[in-house]
Design a protein around this motif. Sequence first.
Motif, PDB file in Angstrom:
ATOM      1  N   GLN A 296     -47.495 -66.818  27.678  1.00  0.00           N
ATOM      2  CA  GLN A 296     -46.697 -67.678  26.815  1.00  0.00           C
ATOM      3  C   GLN A 296     -45.228 -67.282  26.874  1.00  0.00           C
ATOM      4  O   GLN A 296     -44.888 -66.093  26.989  1.00  0.00           O
ATOM      5  CB  GLN A 296     -47.189 -67.593  25.363  1.00  0.00           C
ATOM      6  N   TYR A 317     -43.877 -72.800  26.012  1.00  0.00           N
ATOM      7  CA  TYR A 317     -44.777 -73.088  27.131  1.00  0.00           C
ATOM      8  C   TYR A 317     -45.911 -72.076  27.095  1.00  0.00           C
ATOM      9  O   TYR A 317     -45.689 -70.869  26.883  1.00  0.00           O
ATOM     10  CB  TYR A 317     -44.064 -72.996  28.480  1.00  0.00           C
ATOM     11  N   TYR A 319     -49.808 -71.048  28.993  1.00  0.00           N
ATOM     12  CA  TYR A 319     -50.871 -71.241  29.992  1.00  0.00           C
ATOM     13  C   TYR A 319     -52.082 -70.436  29.538  1.00  0.00           C
ATOM     14  O   TYR A 319     -51.983 -69.226  29.294  1.00  0.00           O
ATOM     15  CB  TYR A 319     -50.414 -70.766  31.371  1.00  0.00           C
ATOM     16  N   GLU A 385     -58.718 -74.623  32.174  1.00  0.00           N
ATOM     17  CA  GLU A 385     -57.312 -74.306  32.362  1.00  0.00           C
ATOM     18  C   GLU A 385     -56.482 -75.229  31.479  1.00  0.00           C
ATOM     19  O   GLU A 385     -56.658 -76.455  31.506  1.00  0.00           O
ATOM     20  CB  GLU A 385     -56.929 -74.490  33.832  1.00  0.00           C
ATOM     21  N   SER A 386     -55.596 -74.645  30.692  1.00  0.00           N
ATOM     22  CA  SER A 386     -54.778 -75.419  29.753  1.00  0.00           C
ATOM     23  C   SER A 386     -53.309 -75.060  29.918  1.00  0.00           C
ATOM     24  O   SER A 386     -52.946 -73.882  29.934  1.00  0.00           O
ATOM     25  CB  SER A 386     -55.217 -75.142  28.307  1.00  0.00           C
ATOM     26  N   LYS A 387     -52.470 -76.086  30.032  1.00  0.00           N
ATOM     27  CA  LYS A 387     -51.025 -75.917  30.052  1.00  0.00           C
ATOM     28  C   LYS A 387     -50.447 -76.747  28.911  1.00  0.00           C
ATOM     29  O   LYS A 387     -50.647 -77.957  28.858  1.00  0.00           O
ATOM     30  CB  LYS A 387     -50.442 -76.380  31.392  1.00  0.00           C
ATOM     31  N   TYR A 389     -47.050 -77.378  25.992  1.00  0.00           N
ATOM     32  CA  TYR A 389     -45.619 -77.186  25.795  1.00  0.00           C
ATOM     33  C   TYR A 389     -45.157 -77.915  24.536  1.00  0.00           C
ATOM     34  O   TYR A 389     -45.834 -78.814  24.027  1.00  0.00           O
ATOM     35  CB  TYR A 389     -44.837 -77.728  27.005  1.00  0.00           C
ATOM     36  N   SER A 413     -50.359 -81.251  26.051  1.00  0.00           N
ATOM     37  CA  SER A 413     -51.373 -80.282  26.454  1.00  0.00           C
ATOM     38  C   SER A 413     -52.190 -80.903  27.579  1.00  0.00           C
ATOM     39  O   SER A 413     -52.737 -82.003  27.431  1.00  0.00           O
ATOM     40  CB  SER A 413     -52.273 -79.919  25.271  1.00  0.00           C
TER      41      SER A 413
END
Length: 864
Positions: A296, A317, A319, A385-387, A389, A413
């Motif tokens: 993060q 941000y 991940y 998997e998560s991104k 912001y 997300s």
Amino acid sequence: MAHAQTAENATETQTSHAVADVIVTGSNIRRANTEGFNPVQVIGREELESSGKSTTADLLRSISANTGNGSNETQNSGWSSGAAGIGLRGLSQKNTLVLLNGRRVANYGFPGGGLSDTFVNLNALPMVATQRLEVLKDGASAVYGSDAVAGVTNIITRQNFQGLEFGASYGVAGQGGLETSTAKLVAGHGDLETDGYNILLSLEAYTRNRLDQDQRDLTRSGIYTDLPGGRWNGWSAKGARFLVDGKSVPFLDAQGQCPEGMVLTASPPIDGLAGDTCAINLAPHTTLIPSTDRYQAYLFGTKRLTPQIEAFVEVLYSYVEGASLFGSSPFFTLEGGRFALNAQTGLAEPVSNLLPANNPYNPYGVATPIEYTFFDLGRTLKTNESKSYRALAGVRGRHDRFDWEAAVFASGSDERETVSGGFAHRWNLADALANGTLNLHDPGATPQAVLDGIRLSTLRPAESRLYGADFKISGELFNLPAGQVGYAAGVEFRHESLVSRNPWQIDAGLQIRPAIAAVDGERDVWAAYAEFNIPVLSNLDIQVAARADEYSDFGSAFSPKAGVRWKPLEWLALRASASRGFRAPSLSENSASTMISYGSVIDPYDPDLPNSRQSPTFFTVGNTDLEPEKTRSYNLGVVFTPTRDTALSIDWYQIKLDNLIGTGNATAIVQGNDPADVIRDERGKLQAVYNRYRNLTALETSGIDVDFSQRWRTEDWGLGDWGTFTVSSAYTHLLEYKRPNAAGGPLLDYAGSNRGATLPAHKATTRLAWNRDVFDANLTWYYTSGYDQVPVVGGQSRVDAYHQFDLYAAWSGLERVTLYAKVENLLDEAPPHDASFPGVRAPYDFGQYDLRGRYFRVGFDVRF
């Protein structure tokens, strides 16, 4: 509590006008004292660091107001590994609003439970940049909107921080496994008062190894016959067998051997079916706690444009990646009750588990039902998997009689769920069984080309978006004899969207046993609100607030609230509030969404073992005709502060929901045994359960919160300076939790039982802290009461209480350096056995507990 609200150090200050006036979660009006109309639990920076909990999510889920019916990373491993949310008051995560610095962030792309709960992933929010957590334990729809029915969790980051901090830690379980490593960096530059600007940057990393079932003594064997209701619950009887005349016949080769990796054993201890089978111990292939990697970055900057106006920006941000073996089906099993989508109609249709008569491994000469697990197709390893912001920019200003603030923001997300194995191509498998190219006795002898044609790996994508803008103003209107009338007002706009797609193999009708949670919805929301604080007497204030929301997908709603605060004595305050609100159907509930999932349910009509837990396919669909839930919330409280070091508050709350949105209780549906909802084979074996989101009748819950804090300074006792001791405790007693099991059904009280959902009646967190010079230590006791087993399972009528003690010790004898050690679950307490959870995962409620056991952590912090 006062001790939790002190500033962390002298280098962190707020702007000059905020020193005297603060905004507390639950109100937009600045005021000089933090003792408001609503109960707010404040968890300060010191408690965040010294708690035995290693993440914000773990700490929030341990608070007493999180009374049950919640979820954690263990429970979410099927749909959203690595994600965690919070649901206050026993209500679901969709009823608790999570804010970052008072504003929303996008929901996680995969709703919890597949469709049921949209939620904010706490693991994607910054921890090392957090100054404090404020938990509003009262309904706040009039201030924040529809999803604040059960309360609000507001994560507030550091403001005007100068300096540099970095640190690292390492942890490991006493029983082995779950190695965890963390690293952090926090840097702040510029003083807003003297330099006219400040910028904060935080970076953090967190990684944790996976814990599987064979790494713990309790679950390694998968055999629980010594426990109430226990059988060989961690085993599968469906390794390799024929089903002939209601009996299990093991699938053996000419030498009388089971396929490699399977054990010849009796079926009755596992599933009650007469005969023998080639069984599998699933422990080595079942995850108890997923692995996770989190990285993060957080940036917050403020620039003073004029003496009265400043601009601010915020960028976050994150991940997150989590992985787990899917315990209820770690390999692909061909069996009855399997479904696949029809590519032309989009409807689910059954997949035959008959081994063709001409198959060389079929000794019967006729098509015969088979249950067979294909090790050679690989394990069902799910990787999420998560991104995520959030980017925000705004300006704010202050005049003599009012403040104002405006901001725009974008948040999102993106999720990707990859399954590396454990799925089969429907048509290629059927062909291989028909022509005999699959070697069922010796799977390793099957040609690789045949396996490659059958094996499937899938990718499930999702994205959640939130865009918005807001403007608000607060100040004083005019003077009354008792003081100034304060006000706050504002307007907001936001656009929400949630899209979760199926893997293409599912829509093409190729995948057997598809797990589906397809959502495609969006909405625009406009809102306007106003709030007033009216001093009637010098010691009596009244609060009135109202909010109007307009939703593009279902209509409008109006949410009023009123509160009163009376302080008859300097050390005594009384407060009360009442509000009316609503919860709009979530995008997953209110769209043409579809879910196909797999779990277990007790079946009183099972032909082999009545009242045993079976694992059918569950079908759940959304409903575009849902009405919003209508809510009424009440709170009565008293606050005692007889000395500067003593504080005690007692609050009663009640929440009533009409038009409750939900699905029928799976256990009740199976007990009803309606052929329209409960699908069985010709023997009466449970195959599928159909459910649908609908407006049920109502939900009523009430309880009592008690918060206590007492500080003792040994120097005041005349015994010398032995430091300062502090005892604090937060306790919640759930009085009632009534809801129906089915649409139109009577209200049943869930409180203190696991009738459909586990809701312990008592939960408390008690903390004893000591600090002296360079030493700090605290001991935290987490208590969760036992609960009634409803209905009685395996002769067990009640589940035991749970006690966990966490220890923290720190030494800062080196300049700018702090060394610390933490021990979670000091006494290595095991979760209480629950006979209603005898499934493959573990014989306890994994929504509340886990098997990490005693856990050690050491680390250091350096500050400049």
